[in-house]
Design a protein around this motif. Structure first.
Motif, PDB file in Angstrom:
ATOM      1  N   PHE A   1      37.623  45.101  34.969  1.00 26.95           N
ATOM      2  CA  PHE A   1      38.723  45.139  35.936  1.00 26.95           C
ATOM      3  C   PHE A   1      39.985  45.628  35.238  1.00 26.95           C
ATOM      4  CE2 PHE A   1      35.792  41.875  37.236  1.00 26.95           C
ATOM      5  CZ  PHE A   1      35.717  41.958  38.619  1.00 26.95           C
ATOM      6  N   ASP A   2      40.736  46.441  35.951  1.00 29.61           N
ATOM      7  CA  ASP A   2      42.060  46.853  35.491  1.00 29.61           C
ATOM      8  C   ASP A   2      43.066  46.352  36.529  1.00 29.61           C
ATOM      9  OD1 ASP A   2      44.420  47.997  34.739  1.00 29.61           O
ATOM     10  OD2 ASP A   2      43.661  50.054  34.614  1.00 29.61           O
ATOM     11  N   PHE A   3      43.660  45.183  36.243  1.00 22.79           N
ATOM     12  CA  PHE A   3      44.642  44.583  37.132  1.00 22.79           C
ATOM     13  C   PHE A   3      46.071  44.889  36.676  1.00 22.79           C
ATOM     14  CE2 PHE A   3      41.259  41.163  38.001  1.00 22.79           C
ATOM     15  CZ  PHE A   3      40.905  41.729  39.219  1.00 22.79           C
ATOM     16  N   SER A   4      46.232  45.797  35.736  1.00 18.16           N
ATOM     17  CA  SER A   4      47.529  46.001  35.076  1.00 18.16           C
ATOM     18  C   SER A   4      48.620  46.493  36.018  1.00 18.16           C
ATOM     19  CB  SER A   4      47.378  46.984  33.917  1.00 18.16           C
ATOM     20  OG  SER A   4      46.957  48.265  34.383  1.00 18.16           O
TER      21      SER A   4
ATOM     22  N   GLY B   1      31.328  34.073  41.914  1.00 17.85           N
ATOM     23  CA  GLY B   1      31.725  33.525  43.207  1.00 17.85           C
ATOM     24  C   GLY B   1      32.517  34.474  44.073  1.00 17.85           C
ATOM     25  N   TYR B   2      33.257  35.406  43.439  1.00 16.11           N
ATOM     26  CA  TYR B   2      34.185  36.225  44.226  1.00 16.11           C
ATOM     27  C   TYR B   2      33.917  37.733  44.163  1.00 16.11           C
ATOM     28  CZ  TYR B   2      36.787  31.920  44.725  1.00 16.11           C
ATOM     29  OH  TYR B   2      37.149  30.626  45.034  1.00 16.11           O
ATOM     30  N   TRP B   3      33.081  38.193  43.232  1.00 17.45           N
ATOM     31  CA  TRP B   3      32.868  39.625  43.126  1.00 17.45           C
ATOM     32  C   TRP B   3      31.398  40.050  43.164  1.00 17.45           C
ATOM     33  CZ3 TRP B   3      36.415  43.180  43.881  1.00 17.45           C
ATOM     34  CH2 TRP B   3      37.765  42.830  43.732  1.00 17.45           C
ATOM     35  N   THR B   4      30.488  39.175  42.762  1.00 14.29           N
ATOM     36  CA  THR B   4      29.084  39.581  42.714  1.00 14.29           C
ATOM     37  C   THR B   4      28.510  39.825  44.108  1.00 14.29           C
ATOM     38  OG1 THR B   4      28.741  38.359  40.663  1.00 14.29           O
ATOM     39  CG2 THR B   4      26.778  38.944  41.920  1.00 14.29           C
ATOM     40  N   LYS B   5      28.805  38.932  45.043  1.00 11.67           N
ATOM     41  CA  LYS B   5      28.287  39.065  46.416  1.00 11.67           C
ATOM     42  C   LYS B   5      29.451  39.151  47.398  1.00 11.67           C
ATOM     43  CE  LYS B   5      24.080  36.498  45.295  1.00 11.67           C
ATOM     44  NZ  LYS B   5      23.246  35.302  45.594  1.00 11.67           N
ATOM     45  N   ILE B   6      30.395  39.998  47.087  1.00 11.33           N
ATOM     46  CA  ILE B   6      31.622  40.087  47.866  1.00 11.33           C
ATOM     47  C   ILE B   6      31.366  40.654  49.268  1.00 11.33           C
ATOM     48  CG2 ILE B   6      32.101  42.327  46.812  1.00 11.33           C
ATOM     49  CD1 ILE B   6      35.053  41.757  47.084  1.00 11.33           C
TER      50      ILE B   6
ATOM     51  N   LEU C   1      44.463  38.873  52.860  1.00 11.35           N
ATOM     52  CA  LEU C   1      44.460  39.971  51.902  1.00 11.35           C
ATOM     53  C   LEU C   1      43.736  41.162  52.521  1.00 11.35           C
ATOM     54  CD1 LEU C   1      44.952  41.048  48.979  1.00 11.35           C
ATOM     55  CD2 LEU C   1      42.624  40.264  48.469  1.00 11.35           C
ATOM     56  N   ILE C   2      44.398  42.316  52.510  1.00  9.64           N
ATOM     57  CA  ILE C   2      43.784  43.544  53.020  1.00  9.64           C
ATOM     58  C   ILE C   2      43.771  44.568  51.896  1.00  9.64           C
ATOM     59  CG2 ILE C   2      43.880  45.407  54.711  1.00  9.64           C
ATOM     60  CD1 ILE C   2      45.283  43.547  56.614  1.00  9.64           C
ATOM     61  N   LEU C   3      42.579  44.998  51.524  1.00  4.43           N
ATOM     62  CA  LEU C   3      42.400  45.995  50.469  1.00  4.43           C
ATOM     63  C   LEU C   3      41.940  47.306  51.087  1.00  4.43           C
ATOM     64  CD1 LEU C   3      40.514  43.886  47.743  1.00  4.43           C
ATOM     65  CD2 LEU C   3      42.985  44.307  47.946  1.00  4.43           C
ATOM     66  N   GLY C   4      42.535  48.394  50.650  1.00  4.93           N
ATOM     67  CA  GLY C   4      42.122  49.714  51.100  1.00  4.93           C
ATOM     68  C   GLY C   4      41.359  50.427  50.003  1.00  4.93           C
ATOM     69  N   ARG C   5      40.302  51.125  50.405  1.00  2.00           N
ATOM     70  CA  ARG C   5      39.558  51.956  49.455  1.00  2.00           C
ATOM     71  C   ARG C   5      39.796  53.413  49.847  1.00  2.00           C
ATOM     72  NH1 ARG C   5      33.486  51.478  46.807  1.00  2.00           N
ATOM     73  NH2 ARG C   5      33.481  53.613  45.998  1.00  2.00           N
TER      74      ARG C   5
ATOM     75  N   THR D   1      42.351  34.431  44.870  1.00  2.00           N
ATOM     76  CA  THR D   1      41.505  34.146  43.708  1.00  2.00           C
ATOM     77  C   THR D   1      40.822  35.412  43.204  1.00  2.00           C
ATOM     78  OG1 THR D   1      41.120  31.948  44.628  1.00  2.00           O
ATOM     79  CG2 THR D   1      39.703  32.630  42.821  1.00  2.00           C
ATOM     80  N   MET D   2      40.458  36.326  44.104  1.00  2.00           N
ATOM     81  CA  MET D   2      39.832  37.574  43.687  1.00  2.00           C
ATOM     82  C   MET D   2      40.698  38.334  42.692  1.00  2.00           C
ATOM     83  SD  MET D   2      38.372  38.995  47.343  1.00  2.00           S
ATOM     84  CE  MET D   2      38.176  40.666  46.696  1.00  2.00           C
ATOM     85  N   LEU D   3      42.004  38.306  42.905  1.00  2.00           N
ATOM     86  CA  LEU D   3      42.918  39.120  42.095  1.00  2.00           C
ATOM     87  C   LEU D   3      43.583  38.326  40.978  1.00  2.00           C
ATOM     88  CD1 LEU D   3      44.651  41.216  44.911  1.00  2.00           C
ATOM     89  CD2 LEU D   3      42.501  41.656  43.682  1.00  2.00           C
ATOM     90  N   ASN D   4      43.173  37.066  40.800  1.00  2.00           N
ATOM     91  CA  ASN D   4      43.764  36.230  39.762  1.00  2.00           C
ATOM     92  C   ASN D   4      42.687  35.505  38.978  1.00  2.00           C
ATOM     93  OD1 ASN D   4      46.930  36.177  40.196  1.00  2.00           O
ATOM     94  ND2 ASN D   4      45.982  36.205  42.225  1.00  2.00           N
TER      95      ASN D   4
END
Length: 293
Positions: free
Chosen positions: A175-178, A218-223, A263-267, A283-286
């Motif tokens: 992950f690059d959360f920078s 919990g938050y990314w494997t089966k998102i 939370l709304i994420l755009g791809r 929690t996904m982003l932290n």
């Protein structure tokens, strides 16, 4: 003593009578209804599904590299289970097989919808008021089938889309959360090594491998998002962004379009946006990287 003997004799006669009745009673043979296969087609035979309605544009799916994609009215990844349920009509069975010589009798002259699997067409008519099953015509016969096939095909289009923000085959390696506000100062990045251990880019971090693995699983494997819908990326908007590093060396970029109340994420590369509950989204982003311990 005599009265007790008479009672026992009476009981014996009753039991003997019941046994004789059961023995002499003609045996009843249950008649089983014939079961008719709607088709001898196979689920794997098809790579195109078209759902046609009387008063609106058709919905079309195509299979590419083993996965179903929406191609009309726009391009998007499809929910695989939903499309498979529609295609499974080829394996349906019915206790009724009727000639298709009177379409109006079954409402097939003005069908509620049609499902086309490549060149095979299934036409849906009225519901039987007694069994609540639906009349479906295929080739030269009409069958009574569960209404689940047409109900699934009539599902709102947005519910037919894949709620996973990752494409099939995309595996996260880091992950690059920078570029997110809360991590800009420390320029946070996480990378999973070949040994399965997570590396955190922040020097004073004291991460627990168990905590990070629990967060990742919990938050990314089966998102899966609450909902998904198309959107048009706007480069001028300047939304905060982050990236997922993939095992094949590529990266997937996301825009944080909204943080609260959901939370709304755009791809941007797919033109889709995904909505998550606020608590899950936070929690996904932290990730628990062990800062401040």
């Amino acid at each position: 003593m005599k009265s007790r003997w008479l009672v026992n004799l009476a009981l014996l006669l009753v039991v003997a009578g019941i046994v004789a009745f059961l023995y002499l009673k003609p045996q009843e043979h249950e008649e089983t209804d014939a079961v008719h296969e709607v088709s001898n087609l196979k689920l794997a035979d098809f790579d195109r599904v078209s759902i046609e309605f009387p008063a609106k544009a058709p919905v079309v799916f195509e299979k590419k590299d083993g996965f179903w994609y929406l191609v009309q009215p726009y391009a998007a990844r499809a929910d695989q289970v939903t499309v498979q349920r529609i295609v499974s009509i080829v394996a349906a069975q019915s206790h009724e097989k009727l000639p298709a010589d009177d379409p109006a009798r079954f409402g097939l002259d003005n069908p509620r919808l049609k499902i086309k699997l490549n060149n095979e067409e299934f036409v849906f008519g009225l519901y039987n008021p007694v069994t609540s099953e639906q009349y479906v015509a295929y080739k030269d016969a009409v069958y009574l089938l569960s209404g689940l096939y047409s109900e699934t095909a009539s599902t709102q289009l947005l519910e037919m889309l894949d709620k996973n923000p990752l494409k099939p085959g995309e595996e996260i390696a880091g992950f690059d959360f920078s570029r997110l506000e809360q991590w800009q100062e420390v320029r946070l990045q996480l990378d999973k090594g070949e040994d399965g251990k997570w590396q955190v880019s922040v020097q004073n971090a004291k991460p627990s491998q168990d905590d990070i693995n629990e967060w990742f699983d919990g938050y990314w494997t089966k998102i899966r998002a609450l909902s998904v819908e198309p959107y048009t990326p706007d480069r001028r908007a300047g939304y905060p962004t982050f990236s997922l590093k993939l095992k094949d060396g590529k990266q997937v970029h996301f825009e944080k379009l909204q943080e609260s109340p959901q939370l709304i994420l755009g791809r941007p590369d797919e033109g889709m946006r995904y909505t998550f509950p606020a608590d899950i989204g936070f929690t996904m982003l932290n990730p628990p990287v062990g800062l401040g311990k």
